[in-house]
Design a protein around this motif. Structure first.
Motif, PDB file in Angstrom:
ATOM      1  N   SER A   1      36.979  44.791  37.551  1.00  0.00           N
ATOM      2  CA  SER A   1      35.607  45.307  37.554  1.00  0.00           C
ATOM      3  C   SER A   1      35.025  45.371  38.959  1.00  0.00           C
ATOM      4  O   SER A   1      34.090  46.129  39.219  1.00  0.00           O
ATOM      5  N   LYS A   2      35.593  44.584  39.881  1.00  0.00           N
ATOM      6  CA  LYS A   2      35.054  44.511  41.230  1.00  0.00           C
ATOM      7  C   LYS A   2      35.858  45.300  42.254  1.00  0.00           C
ATOM      8  O   LYS A   2      35.373  45.590  43.347  1.00  0.00           O
ATOM      9  N   ASP A   3      37.098  45.615  41.911  1.00  0.00           N
ATOM     10  CA  ASP A   3      37.989  46.202  42.904  1.00  0.00           C
ATOM     11  C   ASP A   3      38.863  47.248  42.226  1.00  0.00           C
ATOM     12  O   ASP A   3      39.121  47.175  41.030  1.00  0.00           O
ATOM     13  N   GLU A   4      39.301  48.226  42.980  1.00  0.00           N
ATOM     14  CA  GLU A   4      40.194  49.253  42.451  1.00  0.00           C
ATOM     15  C   GLU A   4      41.630  48.742  42.571  1.00  0.00           C
ATOM     16  O   GLU A   4      42.314  48.961  43.576  1.00  0.00           O
ATOM     17  N   LEU A   5      42.066  48.040  41.542  1.00  0.00           N
ATOM     18  CA  LEU A   5      43.397  47.435  41.572  1.00  0.00           C
ATOM     19  C   LEU A   5      44.474  48.470  41.288  1.00  0.00           C
ATOM     20  O   LEU A   5      44.251  49.463  40.594  1.00  0.00           O
ATOM     21  N   ASP A   6      45.666  48.190  41.810  1.00  0.00           N
ATOM     22  CA  ASP A   6      46.808  49.042  41.522  1.00  0.00           C
ATOM     23  C   ASP A   6      47.182  48.940  40.050  1.00  0.00           C
ATOM     24  O   ASP A   6      47.041  47.880  39.425  1.00  0.00           O
ATOM     25  N   ASN A   7      47.671  50.062  39.514  1.00  0.00           N
ATOM     26  CA  ASN A   7      48.203  50.038  38.159  1.00  0.00           C
ATOM     27  C   ASN A   7      49.350  49.028  38.076  1.00  0.00           C
ATOM     28  O   ASN A   7      50.131  48.885  39.019  1.00  0.00           O
ATOM     29  N   PHE A   8      49.415  48.317  36.966  1.00  0.00           N
ATOM     30  CA  PHE A   8      50.435  47.289  36.705  1.00  0.00           C
ATOM     31  C   PHE A   8      50.283  46.051  37.580  1.00  0.00           C
ATOM     32  O   PHE A   8      51.247  45.316  37.794  1.00  0.00           O
ATOM     33  N   THR A   9      49.076  45.818  38.099  1.00  0.00           N
ATOM     34  CA  THR A   9      48.801  44.529  38.733  1.00  0.00           C
ATOM     35  C   THR A   9      48.973  43.431  37.677  1.00  0.00           C
ATOM     36  O   THR A   9      48.506  43.568  36.544  1.00  0.00           O
ATOM     37  N   VAL A  10      49.643  42.346  38.051  1.00  0.00           N
ATOM     38  CA  VAL A  10      49.973  41.281  37.096  1.00  0.00           C
ATOM     39  C   VAL A  10      49.372  39.957  37.557  1.00  0.00           C
ATOM     40  O   VAL A  10      49.412  39.625  38.745  1.00  0.00           O
ATOM     41  N   VAL A  11      48.836  39.208  36.612  1.00  0.00           N
ATOM     42  CA  VAL A  11      48.368  37.847  36.851  1.00  0.00           C
ATOM     43  C   VAL A  11      49.172  36.910  35.945  1.00  0.00           C
ATOM     44  O   VAL A  11      49.289  37.154  34.737  1.00  0.00           O
ATOM     45  N   THR A  12      49.737  35.860  36.535  1.00  0.00           N
ATOM     46  CA  THR A  12      50.422  34.836  35.732  1.00  0.00           C
ATOM     47  C   THR A  12      49.778  33.480  35.988  1.00  0.00           C
ATOM     48  O   THR A  12      49.129  33.275  37.033  1.00  0.00           O
ATOM     49  N   ALA A  13      49.953  32.566  35.064  1.00  0.00           N
ATOM     50  CA  ALA A  13      49.413  31.211  35.220  1.00  0.00           C
ATOM     51  C   ALA A  13      50.377  30.209  34.608  1.00  0.00           C
ATOM     52  O   ALA A  13      51.042  30.486  33.607  1.00  0.00           O
ATOM     53  N   GLU A  14      50.437  29.035  35.225  1.00  0.00           N
ATOM     54  CA  GLU A  14      51.244  27.954  34.670  1.00  0.00           C
ATOM     55  C   GLU A  14      50.531  27.283  33.499  1.00  0.00           C
ATOM     56  O   GLU A  14      51.163  26.756  32.590  1.00  0.00           O
ATOM     57  N   ASN A  15      49.208  27.306  33.554  1.00  0.00           N
ATOM     58  CA  ASN A  15      48.420  26.675  32.491  1.00  0.00           C
ATOM     59  C   ASN A  15      47.178  27.515  32.231  1.00  0.00           C
ATOM     60  O   ASN A  15      46.551  28.022  33.161  1.00  0.00           O
ATOM     61  N   GLN A  16      46.839  27.671  30.966  1.00  0.00           N
ATOM     62  CA  GLN A  16      45.682  28.459  30.569  1.00  0.00           C
ATOM     63  C   GLN A  16      44.843  27.613  29.607  1.00  0.00           C
ATOM     64  O   GLN A  16      45.331  27.197  28.564  1.00  0.00           O
ATOM     65  N   THR A  17      43.603  27.371  29.984  1.00  0.00           N
ATOM     66  CA  THR A  17      42.782  26.433  29.204  1.00  0.00           C
ATOM     67  C   THR A  17      42.038  27.088  28.049  1.00  0.00           C
ATOM     68  O   THR A  17      41.617  26.415  27.110  1.00  0.00           O
ATOM     69  N   LYS A  18      41.865  28.403  28.141  1.00  0.00           N
ATOM     70  CA  LYS A  18      41.133  29.101  27.066  1.00  0.00           C
ATOM     71  C   LYS A  18      41.881  30.369  26.661  1.00  0.00           C
ATOM     72  O   LYS A  18      41.318  31.458  26.611  1.00  0.00           O
ATOM     73  N   GLY A  19      43.176  30.199  26.376  1.00  0.00           N
ATOM     74  CA  GLY A  19      43.973  31.337  25.956  1.00  0.00           C
ATOM     75  C   GLY A  19      43.467  31.915  24.646  1.00  0.00           C
ATOM     76  O   GLY A  19      43.024  31.184  23.768  1.00  0.00           O
ATOM     77  N   LYS A  20      43.532  33.242  24.548  1.00  0.00           N
ATOM     78  CA  LYS A  20      42.983  33.917  23.371  1.00  0.00           C
ATOM     79  C   LYS A  20      44.065  34.677  22.624  1.00  0.00           C
ATOM     80  O   LYS A  20      44.971  35.249  23.226  1.00  0.00           O
ATOM     81  N   GLY A  21      43.921  34.672  21.296  1.00  0.00           N
ATOM     82  CA  GLY A  21      44.762  35.516  20.459  1.00  0.00           C
ATOM     83  C   GLY A  21      43.907  36.584  19.821  1.00  0.00           C
ATOM     84  O   GLY A  21      42.783  36.842  20.241  1.00  0.00           O
ATOM     85  N   GLN A  22      44.460  37.237  18.795  1.00  0.00           N
ATOM     86  CA  GLN A  22      43.721  38.293  18.118  1.00  0.00           C
ATOM     87  C   GLN A  22      42.453  37.751  17.472  1.00  0.00           C
ATOM     88  O   GLN A  22      42.444  36.676  16.888  1.00  0.00           O
TER      89      GLN A  22
END
Length: 242
Positions: free
Chosen positions: A21-42
């Motif tokens: 929302s703040k920057d024009e990111l490249d297509n297929f930019t990826v974010v990974t994390a070792e730990n996620q505290t508020k992971g969401k499902g459907q």
């Protein structure tokens, strides 16, 4: 492909949406994390993952969806891409539990959550969250869950899996331009329990029998009922009992 690796974050999807929302990111930019505290499902379900053991990633997809009626096309592409990536690792008996849970045998090994944003100029930007149980081995109180490590009795390289999944997504998006009907057919044939009489439950708690026939273009599951009629259901309008 730009790859952003994080140690811990509340949600990789939320993080990537904020960046986009703040920057024009490249297509297929990826974010990974070792730990996620508020992971969401459907539909707001919680995705729980043991720190450092599993694949938690979100990828930005632009210039593929152009109208809201075809949102589910991206679910087809991503779920088939994950299946293909896992097949290269010789994960057995893979299928898709509608709409986009990844199964091996009768166990869930992964899930996909796609969040679409319509920009002011009408462009649609998608953030694709993918969670895969990779090297976690403890699934106490989760009778339907398993991992690649449990099923194959070996550990896997999570970083290599990220690159493999992105490669498959890019390939399938390109393939979609001229072969969308073929990919839909593969998705239908990959559905968990398709064509098998199964018990289901509706939001009122009533159980009924039905047979999965397929999925509509907008992503509703199509079920043959006992009166020989076919009904379509949205996510959370129906629960498979297995």
């Amino acid at each position: 492909m730009k790859l952003i690796k994080l140690d811990a974050i509340d949600s990789t999807n939320d993080f990537l949406k904020s960046l986009a929302s703040k920057d024009e990111l490249d297509n297929f930019t990826v974010v990974t994390a070792e730990n996620q505290t508020k992971g969401k499902g459907q539909m707001g379900a919680i995705w729980q993952s043991e720190s450092g053991k599993n694949l938690i990633m979100s990828v930005l997809v632009k210039d593929f969806l152009f109208d809201t009626e075809h949102f589910f096309n991206l679910s087809v592409i991503v779920s088939l891409s994950v299946i293909d990536a896992l097949k290269t690792l010789n994960i057995p008996d893979l299928c898709i539990k509608w709409p986009n849970d990844i199964m091996s045998y009768n166990k869930k090994v992964g899930g996909i959550l796609i969040e679409n944003t319509i920009k002011s100029d009408g462009r649609i930007v998608s953030v694709v969250g993918i969670g895969l149980n990779v090297n976690q081995t403890n699934f106490e109180n989760l009778p339907h869950a398993s991992s690649l490590a449990v099923i194959c009795k070996t550990e896997f390289d999570k970083n290599a899996l990220v690159l493999l999944i992105i490669e498959k997504i890019q390939q399938k998006i390109k393939f979609w331009e001229t072969n969308s009907a073929d990919l839909w057919k593969v998705y239908f044939n990959s559905l968990f329990k398709k064509g098998v009489p199964m018990p289901f439950k509706n939001p009122s708690g009533q159980n009924f029998m039905g047979i999965i026939q397929g999925v509509s273009p907008i992503g509703q599951i199509q079920i043959l009922l006992e009166d020989d009629s076919v009904s379509e259901f949205e996510i959370k309008e129906i629960q498979m009992l297995y």
